[in-house]
Design an enzyme around this catalytic site. Structure first.
Site, PDB file in Angstrom:
ATOM      1  N   LYS A  13       7.671 -11.740 -14.983  1.00 32.89           N
ATOM      2  CA  LYS A  13       8.961 -11.117 -14.652  1.00 32.89           C
ATOM      3  C   LYS A  13       9.203 -11.160 -13.154  1.00 32.89           C
ATOM      4  CE  LYS A  13       8.343  -7.064 -16.498  1.00 32.89           C
ATOM      5  NZ  LYS A  13       8.390  -6.289 -15.291  1.00 32.89           N
ATOM      6  N   ARG A 127      -3.121 -12.913  -8.659  1.00 28.92           N
ATOM      7  CA  ARG A 127      -1.752 -12.856  -8.156  1.00 28.92           C
ATOM      8  C   ARG A 127      -1.700 -12.512  -6.657  1.00 28.92           C
ATOM      9  NH1 ARG A 127       2.849  -9.408 -11.149  1.00 28.92           N
ATOM     10  NH2 ARG A 127       1.635  -7.580 -10.598  1.00 28.92           N
ATOM     11  N   ARG A 160      -1.736  -7.094  -4.343  1.00 25.41           N
ATOM     12  CA  ARG A 160      -1.381  -5.694  -4.579  1.00 25.41           C
ATOM     13  C   ARG A 160      -2.621  -4.906  -4.959  1.00 25.41           C
ATOM     14  NH1 ARG A 160       3.765  -5.713  -8.502  1.00 25.41           N
ATOM     15  NH2 ARG A 160       2.573  -3.980  -9.311  1.00 25.41           N
TER      16      ARG A 160
HETATM   17  P1  AMP Z   1       5.808  -3.168 -11.124  1.00 22.49           P
HETATM   18  O1  AMP Z   1       6.017  -3.726  -9.773  1.00 22.49           O
HETATM   19  O2  AMP Z   1       7.026  -3.268 -11.995  1.00 22.49           O
HETATM   20  O3  AMP Z   1       4.579  -3.728 -11.806  1.00 22.49           O
HETATM   21  O4  AMP Z   1       5.536  -1.582 -10.947  1.00 22.49           O
HETATM   22  C1  AMP Z   1       4.445  -1.114 -10.183  1.00 22.49           C
HETATM   23  C2  AMP Z   1       4.199   0.349 -10.500  1.00 22.49           C
HETATM   24  O5  AMP Z   1       5.354   1.131 -10.161  1.00 22.49           O
HETATM   25  C3  AMP Z   1       3.936   0.670 -11.961  1.00 22.49           C
HETATM   26  O6  AMP Z   1       2.586   0.444 -12.340  1.00 22.49           O
HETATM   27  C4  AMP Z   1       4.315   2.137 -12.015  1.00 22.49           C
HETATM   28  O7  AMP Z   1       3.319   2.965 -11.420  1.00 22.49           O
HETATM   29  C5  AMP Z   1       5.544   2.190 -11.094  1.00 22.49           C
HETATM   30  N1  AMP Z   1       6.782   1.920 -11.855  1.00 22.49           N
HETATM   31  C6  AMP Z   1       7.615   0.860 -11.742  1.00 22.49           C
HETATM   32  N2  AMP Z   1       8.649   0.946 -12.580  1.00 22.49           N
HETATM   33  C7  AMP Z   1       8.482   2.101 -13.277  1.00 22.49           C
HETATM   34  C8  AMP Z   1       9.211   2.743 -14.309  1.00 22.49           C
HETATM   35  N3  AMP Z   1      10.324   2.222 -14.834  1.00 22.49           N
HETATM   36  N4  AMP Z   1       8.731   3.938 -14.765  1.00 22.49           N
HETATM   37  C9  AMP Z   1       7.628   4.496 -14.256  1.00 22.49           C
HETATM   38  N5  AMP Z   1       6.872   3.916 -13.304  1.00 22.49           N
HETATM   39  C10 AMP Z   1       7.286   2.732 -12.804  1.00 22.49           C
END
Ligand code: AMP
Length: 222
Positions: A13, A127, A160
Site C-alpha cells: 500500500k 523495507r 522504520r
Molecule cells: P502505517 O504507516 O499505516 O503502517 O501505520 C503505522 C502505525 O500507525 C500503525 O501500526 C498504528 O500504530 C498507527 N496507525 C496508523 N493508522 C491507524 C489507524 N487507522 N488506526 C489506528 N492506528 C493507526
C-alpha cells in the site's frame, strides 16, 4: 471519489498510495504518515501515537477518527481522496460512513491488496523508507539504484522502528484481529475489489487503477 486502500502492513500500500494519488488526482491521506508527521513535529498527538506505534498497536479510535476526518475536510481533499491505512477497525469504518453519509457520499471502492502472510513478514523485514516523501524500497525485491538513497527525490532512506521483526509480527497479529473484519465490512457493502499483491509493482499499480476506474461514475451526458 472516495477510495479506501486496504491491505496488511507490507502489502505494498505504501508503495502504491502516493503515485496512485498523483495519477488519479486524488488527495493521498495516510493515517500512519500523519502520525509520523505529528511525531516529528513533537506534538501531543505525536507523543500519544508513538506509545502505540512502538508496540505495533493501534492508536485509539477517537483520536484517529478525529484526525482523519479533519484532514478530509481540507480544500485539497474535496475532489476525492485515497485513504491509506484508515479505517483499520470496524468503529473507524462506521464513523467514516456516517461522516460521508452526512454529505450524501459513501465509499466508492475499496481495493484490497492481497499478499500471503509469509511474504508480508519477508517484505517488512527488508523495507526502507525515504525521509522526504515516504517512498518505500526493499533490499531484495525493489532496491534503490544507490543503497540508502531514494531514486525519486534523493533523500536518505531509513528503516522504520516498527519494522523490527518483533513489532512487525505484532502489527500483523493486530491486523488480522482488528482490520481483517474491515475487509469483510466492505465486501458486504459490495465495494471490495481484490487485487493480487504478489505481482510486479507496476502490475499492482495497473490493477489498482483499473479497479478504481471501473467504479468511477461515467461523466454525465452533455
Ligand atoms: P502505517 O504507516 O499505516 O503502517 O501505520 C503505522 C502505525 O500507525 C500503525 O501500526 C498504528 O500504530 C498507527 N496507525 C496508523 N493508522 C491507524 C489507524 N487507522 N488506526 C489506528 N492506528 C493507526
Amino acid at each position: 471519489m472516495i477510495v479506501v486502500l486496504l491491505g496488511a502492513p507490507g502489502s505494498g500500500k505504501g508503495t502504491q498510495g502516493v503515485p496512485l494519488g498523483d495519477h488519479l488526482h486524488l488527495a493521498h491521506v495516510a493515517s500512519g504518515d500523519m502520525f509520523r508527521e505529528h511525531l516529528k513535529a513533537g506534538s501531543k498527538l505525536g507523543q500519544l501515537a508513538q506509545s502505540y506505534m512502538n508496540r505495533g498497536l493501534l492508536v485509539p479510535d477517537d483520536v484517529t477518527i478525529r484526525m482523519v476526518l479533519e484532514r478530509m475536510s481540507r480544500p485539497d481533499a474535496q475532489g476525492g481522496v485515497i485513504l491509506d491505512g484508515f479505517p483499520r477497525t470496524l468503529a473507524q469504518a462506521e464513523a467514516l460512513d456516517e461522516a460521508l453519509a452526512q454529505q450524501g457520499e459513501g465509499v466508492d471502492v475499496a481495493p484490497y491488496v492481497v499478499v500471503s502472510t509469509e511474504e508480508l513478514l519477508r517484505r517488512l523485514s527488508g523495507r526502507w523508507v525515504c525521509r522526504a516523501a515516504g517512498h518505500s524500497w526493499h533490499t531484495v525485491s525493489n532496491p534503490p539504484k544507490q543503497p540508502g538513497v531514494c531514486d525519486f527525490d534523493g533523500s536518505e532512506l531509513y528503516q522504520r522502528e516498527d519494522d523490527s521483526p518483533e513489532v512487525a509480527g505484532k502489527r500483523l497479529q493486530v491486523y488480522f484481529e482488528q482490520t481483517a473484519p474491515v475487509v469483510d465490512y466492505y465486501r458486504g457493502r459490495g465495494v471490495l475489489a481484490e487485487i493480487d499483491g504478489e505481482q510486479s509493482i507496476d502490475g499492482v499499480f495497473k490493477a489498482l487503477v483499473d479497479a478504481i476506474h471501473s467504479r468511477q461514475e461515467p461523466p454525465a451526458a452533455a
